[in-house]
Design an enzyme around this catalytic site. Structure first.
Site, PDB file in Angstrom:
ATOM      1  N   ASP A 210      36.552  44.483  41.708  1.00 32.53           N
ATOM      2  CA  ASP A 210      36.629  45.258  40.469  1.00 32.53           C
ATOM      3  C   ASP A 210      38.045  45.786  40.236  1.00 32.53           C
ATOM      4  O   ASP A 210      38.696  46.257  41.166  1.00 32.53           O
ATOM      5  CB  ASP A 210      35.657  46.438  40.619  1.00 32.53           C
ATOM      6  CG  ASP A 210      35.415  47.189  39.331  1.00 32.53           C
ATOM      7  OD1 ASP A 210      34.932  46.575  38.377  1.00 32.53           O
ATOM      8  OD2 ASP A 210      35.696  48.404  39.298  1.00 32.53           O
ATOM      9  N   ASP A 345      30.385  43.018  30.893  1.00 31.86           N
ATOM     10  CA  ASP A 345      31.235  43.894  30.065  1.00 31.86           C
ATOM     11  C   ASP A 345      31.495  43.304  28.676  1.00 31.86           C
ATOM     12  O   ASP A 345      32.329  43.831  27.934  1.00 31.86           O
ATOM     13  CB  ASP A 345      32.601  44.108  30.744  1.00 31.86           C
ATOM     14  CG  ASP A 345      32.493  44.883  32.045  1.00 31.86           C
ATOM     15  OD1 ASP A 345      31.559  45.691  32.188  1.00 31.86           O
ATOM     16  OD2 ASP A 345      33.356  44.671  32.924  1.00 31.86           O
TER      17      ASP A 345
HETATM   18  C1  GLC Z   1      35.137  46.914  35.688  1.00 32.89           C
HETATM   19  C2  GLC Z   1      33.659  46.646  35.595  1.00 32.89           C
HETATM   20  C3  GLC Z   1      33.074  47.594  34.592  1.00 32.89           C
HETATM   21  C4  GLC Z   1      33.309  49.006  35.068  1.00 32.89           C
HETATM   22  C5  GLC Z   1      34.784  49.258  35.390  1.00 32.89           C
HETATM   23  C6  GLC Z   1      34.958  50.495  36.209  1.00 32.89           C
HETATM   24  O1  GLC Z   1      35.789  46.670  34.511  1.00 32.89           O
HETATM   25  O2  GLC Z   1      33.428  45.314  35.291  1.00 32.89           O
HETATM   26  O3  GLC Z   1      31.722  47.355  34.347  1.00 32.89           O
HETATM   27  O4  GLC Z   1      32.900  49.917  34.095  1.00 32.89           O
HETATM   28  O5  GLC Z   1      35.352  48.212  36.118  1.00 32.89           O
HETATM   29  O6  GLC Z   1      34.534  50.281  37.523  1.00 32.89           O
END
Ligand code: GLC
Ligand code: CA
Length: 576
Positions: A210, A345
């Site tokens: 992530d 997302d």
């Molecule tokens: C990434 C994930 C998303 C999350 C963010 C914070 O972008 O894919 O879903 O909200 O990180 O962890």
């Protein structure tokens, strides 16, 4: 397992299926998907012809950001199941020849994580320095201000005042997601042990990492340039992405991962130069196996706020350029790339890049997008529901059906800033209906029974199932040779068969200026793959464009009887 080319890493020729635990399959009727639900669907997953599953966060979490706020890396969110369920899942995957990767969320933790609880307990806590704490600033009138003007990715200041210890802490995402201080070597070691090795020792095959480029912030925490003069916060990506120590951290992390031969795919937003990307994925750098680069999924999104945009906000030329930038990563380099159009997302690809206007165009454009994805080089990612052509939530749904913190924050901000102006609120809804993260989080559509077969009929799913599940569902499509699902299976099989062209071939665009049709070739030493995709809802001329060879074999097509012209959203894949 996928037949890797001789001497190539197994993950290059893999097809990875992404699972969003909350929305995949609910086994016990509490309205929330769970690990036993995934276990019961493993035969379905293998029937798709995929090699790996990627599980979005299933760790213990207060779920402010759907598990991307981890309270305990070494535990499972109780509604999803137990550690034992996870052990069974890892085993059952391996028995079927499937690999499994988890989501590694270590830029931040939940504010409920015991590390943060200790850190915030006092300025002298031994874990104070495990997070990013700064003193307040004061303006000319003596009013308290955050340390700088950075805007959180979800809107508002990226700093939160802590009453008890009278300092601010940094949160690039929501208030409940404090950023971990990667400068502290002891913290990094704890992260590797708790978030990575705990699961690697249980046999997971790697991680989707992530926000992989945000661990190292610009050390002087300078103000971001003012791009949005009306606001007291500013987008600050250049100051918290790709910071000075990021590659040092990733090398160190890789030392741990390589003991287990684990694969990694990093999420790499806000990095749009080839040179910048290569530093993460060149094999010689020994950092990450591959990354998700954002050019394609960012198409049409606003710069200040993702949802502040005029739709659709992109042209086919933009899409071609975005695809090219992902394909160029492997052109003459020692690096590797990914192919994806959806994840948890993003809005659904059919609604964004195809057409959900009529059932016929929906099916045809879903297949056309499958043709594009299946013929591009890199590791292939399919997001749950994409294989049956699921689409965005209906236009009639109000904000009450949206559950994502990002969507809700944006709607509330719009309502506050515009004093509830109905025209502005309507605009916000139009944008959310197109781009919100909620669309991909609607329950998986398994059959035409109540709750789309996601949950028992008496349950109340955590998100409302799409109204169209009686027409779009797995059960119907499994029986139908002409369904989107059958088409994906066919494309997945072709991708394995023609891996040297589809997975590894060299990409070249033949009609760069054409705003309706996307024509490209993929080349191996001996063959050429010729792909023509009509991205418009009108018939277009089909041109064989400077491909001199005479021997054309149609490998895939999404209409019954291809004629001279390309029909609306028609696609063709030829072997020449
Ligand atoms: C990434 C994930 C998303 C999350 C963010 C914070 O972008 O894919 O879903 O909200 O990180 O962890
Ligand atoms: Ca459940």
């Amino acid at each position: 397992m996928s037949p890797a080319l001789v001497g190539e890493k197994w993950w290059k020729n893999s097809i990875i299926y992404q699972i969003y635990p909350a929305s995949f399959k609910d086994s016990n009727g509490d309205g929330i998907g769970d690990i036993p639900g995934i276990l019961s669907s493993l035969d379905y997953i293998t029937s798709l012809g995929v090699d790996v599953i990627w599980l979005c966060p299933m760790y213990d979490s207060p779920q402010i950001d759907m598990g991307y706020d981890v309270a305990d890396y070494e535990n499972v969110y109780a509604p999803y199941g137990t550690i034992q369920d996870m052990e069974t899942l890892i085993d059952e995957c391996h028995k079927r020849g499937l690999r499994i990767i988890l989501d590694l969320v270590v830029n931040h933790t939940s504010d409920q994580h015991k590390w943060f609880q200790e850190s915030r307990s006092s300025k002298t806590s031994p874990k104070r320095d495990w997070y990013i704490w700064k003193p307040a600033k004061y303006d000319a009138n003596g009013n308290r201000q955050p340390p700088n003007n950075w805007r959180s990715v979800f809107g508002g200041s990226a700093w939160e005042w802590d009453e008890k210890t009278e300092e601010y802490y940094l949160h690039l995402f929501c208030v409940e997601q404090p950023d971990v201080n990667w400068e502290n070597a002891e913290t990094r070691k704890a992260v590797y042990e708790s978030a990575m090795e705990f699961w690697l020792q249980k046999g997971v095959d790697g991680f989707r990492v992530d926000t992989v480029n945000m661990y190292s912030k610009h050390p002087d925490y300078a103000n971001a340039p003012i791009l949005d003069p009306k606001s007291d916060t500013q987008p600050a990506f250049s100051l918290f992405c790709n910071g000075p120590r990021i590659h040092e951290y990733l090398s160190e992390m890789n030392n741990v991962l390589s003991k287990y031969d684990a694969m990694t795919v990093g999420e790499l937003p806000n990095t749009h130069t080839l040179e910048g990307v290569l530093r993460y994925v060149s094999a010689a750098e020994k950092q990450l196996s591959m990354v998700f680069q954002f050019d394609l999924v960012d198409l049409g999104q606003g710069k200040d706020y993702k949802y502040l945009t005029t739709l659709p906000g992109w042209t086919l030329r933009d899409l071609k350029a975005a695809v090219k930038s992902t394909q160029d990563i492997i052109n003459g380099t020692d690096a590797w790339t990914t192919v994806f159009m959806e994840n948890h997302d993003q809005g659904r690809s059919v609604s964004r890049f195809g057409s959900d206007k009529t059932p016929e165009l929906r099916v045809r454009s879903a297949k056309m997008l499958a043709m594009m994805q299946s013929t591009l080089s890199g590791t292939q990612f399919i997001y749950q529901g994409q294989e049956i052509g699921m689409v965005n939530a209906p236009k009639e749904w109000t904000i009450d059906e949206y559950k994502d913190i990002d969507s809700i924050n944006y709607y509330q901000m719009t309502s506050k800033v515009t004093n509830n102006d109905p025209v502005e609120l309507e605009k916000a809804m139009t944008s959310l209906q197109h781009l919100a993260r909620d669309h991909s989080r609607l329950p998986m559509q398994w059959n035409a029974e109540a709750n789309a077969g996601f949950s028992s009929s008496s349950a109340k799913p955590w998100m409302r199932p799409h109204d169209n599940y009686p027409e779009i569902n797995v059960k119907l499509q499994e029986k139908d040779n002409s369904s989107v699902l059958s088409f994906w299976k066919q494309m997945n099989a072709l991708r394995k068969q023609y891996a040297d062209l589809m997975v590894f071939g060299l990409f070249e665009i033949l009609d760069e200026p054409n705003q309706s049709v996307f024509t490209y070739t993929k080349k191996s030493q001996d063959y050429t793959l010729f792909v023509a995709l009509n991205f418009s809802d009108k018939a277009q001329k089909f041109e064989k464009l400077d491909t001199a060879q005479s021997d054309w074999k149609l490998l895939a097509s999404n209409i019954e009887d291809p004629q001279e012209e390309l029909q609306a959203f028609e696609g063709r894949v030829y072997l020449v």
